[in-house]
Design an enzyme around this catalytic site. Structure first.
Site, PDB file in Angstrom:
ATOM      1  N   SER A 144       8.667 -16.582   1.058  1.00  0.00           N
ATOM      2  CA  SER A 144       9.649 -15.727   1.713  1.00  0.00           C
ATOM      3  C   SER A 144       9.371 -14.282   1.315  1.00  0.00           C
ATOM      4  O   SER A 144       8.710 -14.021   0.308  1.00  0.00           O
ATOM      5  CB  SER A 144      11.059 -16.126   1.279  1.00  0.00           C
ATOM      6  N   TYR A 157      17.156 -18.561  -5.595  1.00  0.00           N
ATOM      7  CA  TYR A 157      16.286 -18.685  -4.422  1.00  0.00           C
ATOM      8  C   TYR A 157      15.090 -17.749  -4.555  1.00  0.00           C
ATOM      9  O   TYR A 157      13.942 -18.157  -4.348  1.00  0.00           O
ATOM     10  CB  TYR A 157      17.070 -18.375  -3.155  1.00  0.00           C
TER      11      TYR A 157
END
Length: 271
Positions: A144, A157
């Protein structure tokens, strides 16, 4: 990598980016798609959607919890026997809990670590060992933009996505002598059904999952270790390199904590 005739396994294929990748690959002339996710009904829906496209690709659904190492080991061994070697592994499965760090729960942290890291490790190890024997293969780990630029309210995350990039870099060096390519895909905030419940980050315009899938296919044609999706991501990464202090300030201003407290335990799938 030339996709026609290949066998591809996609994790997290039942929704979001994983689903979009599966649909895009079906258009690329591949021979077989192995779709992995926990939800068998959702996987069947994706398989039916691909069948309705009228493309000549065999679709196999594998309902699996990637954190169950025994079940994953059995499933990969069986799939390899039944359908032959896997040419391309795309690790897309991942979860995220959005909350401030001080309000976070250990159970949520464990969930993210288990799925995003341990689950990816489990299936990658099993597939990579077999790829080494055949002296070819490609592995793509979907990280990401938050694997490069950490975001407030997404601490764990971000940590898992940073870790995935380190994992990818290490594997790239180890597996290169065996003619196995290892790459990372870095989407930014993506418009999926789960992210629509996310406390928004200002200044960020979500990209559609189809664009992420198209970027992946284009990236496979190039010898690049990382596939960055969207102009916003490229701009953010340049800013991070040239003025990290400025990027940190921008990220802090954009975070939901600078607007209002995020709802505790809001679950999203960022990639």
């Amino acid at each position: 990598m030339k996709l026609p005739g290949k066998t591809v396994l996609v994790t997290g294929a039942s929704r979001g980016i994983g689903r979009a990748i599966a649909l895009e690959l079906a258009h690329q002339g591949i021979n077989r798609l192995l779709l992995v996710a926990r939800n068998q009904i959702n996987l069947a829906d994706v398989a039916a959607e691909i069948d309705a496209m009228g493309v000549k690709v065999e679709v196999v659904i594998l309902p699996l919890d990637l954190t169950d190492s025994v079940a994953v080991s059995r499933a990969i061994a069986q799939a390899w026997r039944d359908y032959g070697p896997i040419d391309l592994l795309i690790n897309c499965a991942g979860i995220a809990h959005q909350t401030s760090f001080l309000q976070s729960k250990l159970s949520q942290v464990k969930d993210e670590l288990s799925v995003n890291l341990i689950g990816t490790y489990n299936i990658t190890r099993l597939v990579a060992k077999r790829m080494v024997k055949q002296k070819k293969g490609t592995i793509i780990n979907v990280s990401s933009l938050m694997g490069k630029i950490a975001a407030p309210t997404m601490a764990t995350y971000s940590a898992t996505k940073f870790a995935l990039l380190g994992f990818t870099q290490a594997l790239r060096g180890e597996l290169a002598p065996h003619k196995i390519r290892v790459m990372a895909l870095l989407p930014s905030l993506t418009d999926t059904d789960m992210t629509r419940g996310l406390e928004c980050f200002r200044f960020m315009k979500p990209v559609c999952p189809e664009k992420v899938a198209q970027a992946l296919v284009m990236g496979l044609q190039k010898d690049t270790p990382e596939i960055v999706v969207g102009w916003q991501s490229h701009l953010a990464l340049w800013c991070q390199r040239l003025a990290p202090w400025l990027m940190e300030q921008i990220t802090a201003m954009a975070a939901p904590l600078s607007q209002k407290p995020p709802s505790i335990g809001s679950v999203v799938k960022m990639i």
